[in-house]
Design an enzyme around this catalytic site. Structure first.
Site, PDB file in Angstrom:
ATOM      1  N   HIS A 159       0.849  -1.280   0.049  1.00 45.53           N
ATOM      2  CA  HIS A 159       0.101  -0.049   0.041  1.00 45.53           C
ATOM      3  C   HIS A 159       0.813   1.198  -0.010  1.00 45.53           C
ATOM      4  CE1 HIS A 159      -3.641  -2.147   0.580  1.00 45.53           C
ATOM      5  NE2 HIS A 159      -3.458  -2.723   1.647  1.00 45.53           N
ATOM      6  N   ASP A 195      -3.046 -10.496  -2.675  1.00 47.10           N
ATOM      7  CA  ASP A 195      -3.707 -10.014  -1.288  1.00 47.10           C
ATOM      8  C   ASP A 195      -5.138  -9.912  -1.571  1.00 47.10           C
ATOM      9  OD1 ASP A 195      -2.616  -8.625   1.439  1.00 47.10           O
ATOM     10  OD2 ASP A 195      -4.168  -7.548   0.608  1.00 47.10           O
ATOM     11  N   HIS A 197      -6.595  -7.117  -0.858  1.00 49.74           N
ATOM     12  CA  HIS A 197      -6.919  -5.762  -1.004  1.00 49.74           C
ATOM     13  C   HIS A 197      -6.020  -5.454  -2.200  1.00 49.74           C
ATOM     14  CE1 HIS A 197      -7.964  -6.733   3.410  1.00 49.74           C
ATOM     15  NE2 HIS A 197      -9.026  -5.780   2.760  1.00 49.74           N
ATOM     16  N   TYR A 324      -3.936 -12.362   8.645  1.00 49.54           N
ATOM     17  CA  TYR A 324      -4.104 -11.816   9.955  1.00 49.54           C
ATOM     18  C   TYR A 324      -4.595 -12.928  11.053  1.00 49.54           C
ATOM     19  CZ  TYR A 324      -3.103  -7.693   7.347  1.00 49.54           C
ATOM     20  OH  TYR A 324      -2.167  -6.940   6.494  1.00 49.54           O
TER      21      TYR A 324
END
Length: 342
Positions: A159, A195, A197, A324
């Site tokens: 990101h 991923d 995102h 996560y």
């Protein structure tokens, strides 16, 4: 067996919290993520990251961003607050046609380089982020003798744009990997981001370049998911980069079938690009059990994704992004890498 490159500083970054909707909440990008992955790969070969200069890092990031991250924590100490949290952002709405200036107050500077309130900086953040870069560049060197290498990078990085960080990321390891591979002679490098995102930062860094192809499968940002402003299918690159960017957004709740069809599409595009090396942004937060997951991918789906990417028969460097759920994280990373291995 795939070598695993790790940094001894990875666990030193302790975000402490995220500021979400104005509320201090528990963070999910915690040091225990590294422990979970290392435990799942305990019978593999581990290699400690070697120190590297900033040369490659500064080819993908603005020097002022790197210097800010290197120095902001010591400067923040005057406030007696346990983490760096921005409160003011110099957006076009604030500045209009006015020039962007360098504020004197460090609490004002923070919002120039961080674009959200959930990516906190603490005393060990810089060493961990810089250690992840060292792990990535060490892995680049190992690709001279191995077909596939995994860099256990923490914090993640996809990101981070050229000049700003966010999304629990501080330095862009995938971008460093691609630029490092270009520097050792690979003329055309592909980055595939699995991923959950979209990797808005990686896209931003290479959006106008034709020598590095970025492609991603992720939850549709138009359905209300981070990063909200990027990751749409009509983002195809600009200038020399036209055609070197491919996004495949999926509806929330998409499972193995749709996800693997999308990855097969990315594999075909990478083949058409004639890449000579592959970087995998290996996020496993698309998993059905992940608390951050908008998708429903199973362990078998991750393994099959690895196999699809393996069939490209390219030198492959995987860098860790999201994931996560501590109970399943290590197993998901392992099964994906086993699919990638050859």
């Amino acid at each position: 067996m795939i070598p695993v490159v790790r940094s001894p500083d990875a666990g030193g970054h302790v975000p402490g919290a995220e500021i979400w909707l104005g509320t201090r909440t528990l963070g999910t990008e915690v040091p225990q993520r590294v422990d979970a992955i290392e435990a799942a790969l305990a019978d593999w070969i581990f290699i400690d990251a070697l120190p590297h200069s900033d040369e490659v890092l500064l080819r993908v990031h603005d020097p002022s961003l790197v210097e800010h991250l290197r120095t902001v924590w010591p400067r923040w100490g005057e406030y007696g607050v346990d983490r760096v949290v921005p409160y003011l952002f110099p957006t076009p709405g604030l500045l209009g046609e006015l020039p962007l200036r360098d504020p004197v107050a460090v609490h004002a500077v923070a919002g120039r380089y961080c674009y959200d309130t959930m990516t906190l900086v603490g005393p060990g953040t810089w060493l961990a982020a810089r250690g992840a870069v060292n792990a990535t560049l060490t892995a680049v060197g190992l690709l001279e003798v191995h077909e596939c290498v995994y860099a256990l990078t923490r914090p993640p990085g996809h990101h981070v744009t050229r000049s700003a960080y966010g999304g629990s990321c501080y330095l862009n390891n995938a971008a460093v990997a691609a630029e490092g591979l270009r520097g050792v002679g690979h003329e055309r490098v592909a980055i595939v981001d699995i991923d959950a995102h979209h990797g808005n930062g990686t896209q931003d860094i290479f959006y106008s370049r034709g020598d590095i192809f970025y492609c991603s499968v992720h939850v549709d940002p138009g359905a209300g998911w981070f990063p909200h402003y990027a990751g749409f299918a009509d983002e195809v690159g600009i200038e020399a980069g036209v055609g070197a960017n491919l996004n495949v957004p999926l509806a929330p709740g998409a499972a193995d079938e749709a996800w693997l069809v999308a990855i097969a599409h990315l594999v075909d595009a990478i083949s058409e690009f004639s890449a000579t090396a592959l970087v995998v942004s290996l996020g496993v937060d698309a998993a059905i059990d992940d608390p951050e997951s908008p998708l429903q991918v199973t362990p078998d789906g991750f393994h099959r994704a690895g196999q699809l990417l393996r069939d490209l028969r390219l030198p492959t460097l995987a860098v860790q992004e999201g994931g996560y759920d501590l109970a399943t994280l290590g197993g998901l990373v392992r099964t994906t890498l086993e699919g990638l291995g050859r």
